[in-house]
Design a protein around this motif. Sequence first.
Motif, PDB file in Angstrom:
ATOM      1  N   THR A 192     -50.981 -16.148  71.325  1.00 50.73           N
ATOM      2  CA  THR A 192     -50.635 -15.318  72.473  1.00 50.73           C
ATOM      3  C   THR A 192     -50.258 -13.931  71.936  1.00 50.73           C
ATOM      4  N   GLU A 193     -50.209 -12.955  72.817  1.00 52.53           N
ATOM      5  CA  GLU A 193     -49.823 -11.604  72.380  1.00 52.53           C
ATOM      6  C   GLU A 193     -48.417 -11.609  71.791  1.00 52.53           C
ATOM      7  N   LYS A 194     -47.536 -12.404  72.408  1.00 54.50           N
ATOM      8  CA  LYS A 194     -46.168 -12.490  71.908  1.00 54.50           C
ATOM      9  C   LYS A 194     -46.138 -13.073  70.493  1.00 54.50           C
ATOM     10  N   GLU A 195     -46.975 -14.073  70.224  1.00 51.29           N
ATOM     11  CA  GLU A 195     -47.010 -14.693  68.891  1.00 51.29           C
ATOM     12  C   GLU A 195     -47.566 -13.712  67.857  1.00 51.29           C
TER      13      GLU A 195
ATOM     14  N   ASN B 289     -47.321 -10.485  68.053  1.00 46.76           N
ATOM     15  CA  ASN B 289     -46.253  -9.500  67.853  1.00 46.76           C
ATOM     16  C   ASN B 289     -45.181 -10.019  66.902  1.00 46.76           C
ATOM     17  N   GLU B 290     -44.811 -11.285  67.044  1.00 48.07           N
ATOM     18  CA  GLU B 290     -43.760 -11.864  66.202  1.00 48.07           C
ATOM     19  C   GLU B 290     -44.163 -11.859  64.729  1.00 48.07           C
ATOM     20  N   VAL B 291     -45.443 -12.150  64.478  1.00 46.25           N
ATOM     21  CA  VAL B 291     -45.932 -12.130  63.091  1.00 46.25           C
ATOM     22  C   VAL B 291     -45.910 -10.702  62.550  1.00 46.25           C
ATOM     23  N   LEU B 292     -46.404  -9.767  63.358  1.00 49.22           N
ATOM     24  CA  LEU B 292     -46.530  -8.383  62.908  1.00 49.22           C
ATOM     25  C   LEU B 292     -45.169  -7.699  62.768  1.00 49.22           C
TER      26      LEU B 292
ATOM     27  N   VAL C  54     -43.798  -7.629  59.441  1.00 49.33           N
ATOM     28  CA  VAL C  54     -44.511  -6.777  58.479  1.00 49.33           C
ATOM     29  C   VAL C  54     -44.172  -5.303  58.667  1.00 49.33           C
ATOM     30  N   PHE C  55     -44.129  -4.861  59.937  1.00 52.08           N
ATOM     31  CA  PHE C  55     -43.980  -3.431  60.202  1.00 52.08           C
ATOM     32  C   PHE C  55     -43.323  -3.232  61.564  1.00 52.08           C
ATOM     33  N   HIS C  56     -42.458  -2.212  61.645  1.00 56.80           N
ATOM     34  CA  HIS C  56     -41.727  -1.985  62.902  1.00 56.80           C
ATOM     35  C   HIS C  56     -42.657  -1.600  64.050  1.00 56.80           C
ATOM     36  N   ASP C  57     -43.748  -0.865  63.722  1.00 57.34           N
ATOM     37  CA  ASP C  57     -44.693  -0.459  64.765  1.00 57.34           C
ATOM     38  C   ASP C  57     -45.785  -1.524  64.883  1.00 57.34           C
ATOM     39  N   PHE C  58     -45.403  -2.676  65.389  1.00 56.95           N
ATOM     40  CA  PHE C  58     -46.339  -3.796  65.474  1.00 56.95           C
ATOM     41  C   PHE C  58     -47.457  -3.536  66.479  1.00 56.95           C
ATOM     42  N   VAL C  59     -47.192  -2.656  67.452  1.00 57.10           N
ATOM     43  CA  VAL C  59     -48.213  -2.332  68.463  1.00 57.10           C
ATOM     44  C   VAL C  59     -49.403  -1.631  67.802  1.00 57.10           C
ATOM     45  N   THR C  60     -49.111  -0.721  66.869  1.00 56.45           N
ATOM     46  CA  THR C  60     -50.184  -0.025  66.139  1.00 56.45           C
ATOM     47  C   THR C  60     -51.018  -1.013  65.334  1.00 56.45           C
ATOM     48  N   LEU C  61     -50.358  -1.927  64.646  1.00 54.98           N
ATOM     49  CA  LEU C  61     -51.088  -2.922  63.848  1.00 54.98           C
ATOM     50  C   LEU C  61     -51.978  -3.781  64.744  1.00 54.98           C
ATOM     51  N   ARG C  62     -51.434  -4.215  65.860  1.00 58.32           N
ATOM     52  CA  ARG C  62     -52.203  -5.060  66.776  1.00 58.32           C
ATOM     53  C   ARG C  62     -53.422  -4.315  67.318  1.00 58.32           C
TER      54      ARG C  62
ATOM     55  N   ASP D  11     -60.151 -10.472  67.785  1.00 58.86           N
ATOM     56  CA  ASP D  11     -60.704 -10.323  69.132  1.00 58.86           C
ATOM     57  C   ASP D  11     -59.676 -10.884  70.104  1.00 58.86           C
ATOM     58  N   ARG D  12     -59.841 -10.572  71.404  1.00 59.31           N
ATOM     59  CA  ARG D  12     -58.894 -11.072  72.398  1.00 59.31           C
ATOM     60  C   ARG D  12     -59.617 -11.343  73.708  1.00 59.31           C
ATOM     61  N   SER D  13     -59.011 -12.127  74.547  1.00 55.64           N
ATOM     62  CA  SER D  13     -59.575 -12.420  75.868  1.00 55.64           C
ATOM     63  C   SER D  13     -59.456 -11.187  76.757  1.00 55.64           C
ATOM     64  N   ASN D  14     -60.232 -11.166  77.829  1.00 50.53           N
ATOM     65  CA  ASN D  14     -60.239 -10.009  78.728  1.00 50.53           C
ATOM     66  C   ASN D  14     -58.869  -9.710  79.323  1.00 50.53           C
ATOM     67  N   ASP D  15     -58.113 -10.743  79.584  1.00 49.04           N
ATOM     68  CA  ASP D  15     -56.790 -10.512  80.176  1.00 49.04           C
ATOM     69  C   ASP D  15     -55.694 -10.342  79.118  1.00 49.04           C
ATOM     70  N   GLY D  16     -56.098 -10.391  77.817  1.00 50.02           N
ATOM     71  CA  GLY D  16     -55.137 -10.173  76.742  1.00 50.02           C
ATOM     72  C   GLY D  16     -54.193 -11.322  76.508  1.00 50.02           C
ATOM     73  N   SER D  17     -54.512 -12.488  77.064  1.00 46.47           N
ATOM     74  CA  SER D  17     -53.604 -13.636  76.923  1.00 46.47           C
ATOM     75  C   SER D  17     -53.806 -14.385  75.615  1.00 46.47           C
ATOM     76  N   ALA D  18     -54.959 -14.186  74.964  1.00 47.41           N
ATOM     77  CA  ALA D  18     -55.252 -14.916  73.731  1.00 47.41           C
ATOM     78  C   ALA D  18     -55.854 -13.988  72.677  1.00 47.41           C
ATOM     79  N   TYR D  19     -55.421 -14.163  71.438  1.00 45.19           N
ATOM     80  CA  TYR D  19     -55.922 -13.391  70.291  1.00 45.19           C
ATOM     81  C   TYR D  19     -56.375 -14.379  69.223  1.00 45.19           C
ATOM     82  N   TRP D  20     -57.428 -14.013  68.476  1.00 45.63           N
ATOM     83  CA  TRP D  20     -57.891 -14.852  67.387  1.00 45.63           C
ATOM     84  C   TRP D  20     -58.634 -14.003  66.339  1.00 45.63           C
TER      85      TRP D  20
END
Length: 252
Positions: A211-214, A216-219, A222-230, A240-249
């Motif tokens: 999930t996006e939350k998972e 984020n937790e991993v990132l 590693v780094f405070h700006d996890f949004v940039t890494l993602r 890659d991610r689903s259209n609604d952003g609910s799943a990442y792989w």
Amino acid sequence: MNKEELFWSASIEEISNGYIFIEETDEYICLICNQTFENGVMYPHENRELFYDARKAMIHHIKVQHHSMFEYLVGMDKKYSGISEHQRDLLLYFKQGLADKEIANNIGGSTSTVRNHRFKLKEKEKQAKVFLTIMNLLEKEKATDFVPFHKGAKMVDERYAVTQEEKEKVLSNYFKQGLDGPLDTFPSKEKRKLIVLQHILTKFDSSKQYTEKEVNEVLKQVFHDFVTLRRYFIEYGFMDRSNDGSAYWIKN
């Protein structure tokens, strides 16, 4: 890196210029005295009316303080240059554009002797080219162990060929507390971004969806700006991610 190491690690073109540009510190360094000029800073000329950018300030510095790289190089100890004192004098005369007859009058000899020295120096130049090519090929043989990037990754072409040695150097610069530690800063150069992202990707399971939350937790570890890494994981094709952003792989 000290003065001597900096000089001998420079390319022929950089030594000819008399300075080297260090990307990590964004500055130009004089190969003779290690004077530095920071990129983005304007430096005043002696007359106080002109200002030079860092590169032009470095060129001016070498001209004023060291006269020329040619004079500096031919004046180096023979154990470094391989040039005898007599050859040094001849090279200085050649640099001045003197005719063979004029040089012969200055050193006390015949024009044929001067021509013979010119020929020998040209032969020495050819030998140096062959030797440099041999050493270059030897280095290429050592550098063929390129790091494979994740198959889904974008931005990867021959311009970003990365050796294992390069990878280790970049990671040590950006993960100063070790590879399991946090990322100090996120690099701006494309090649370095790829190396850093490739390493961070190892913290995810390629057979699992997140999930996006998972993610984020991993990132966050590693780094405070996890949004940039993602975001870069998606942009560079590592994930890659689903259209609604609910799943990442991890992208296969």
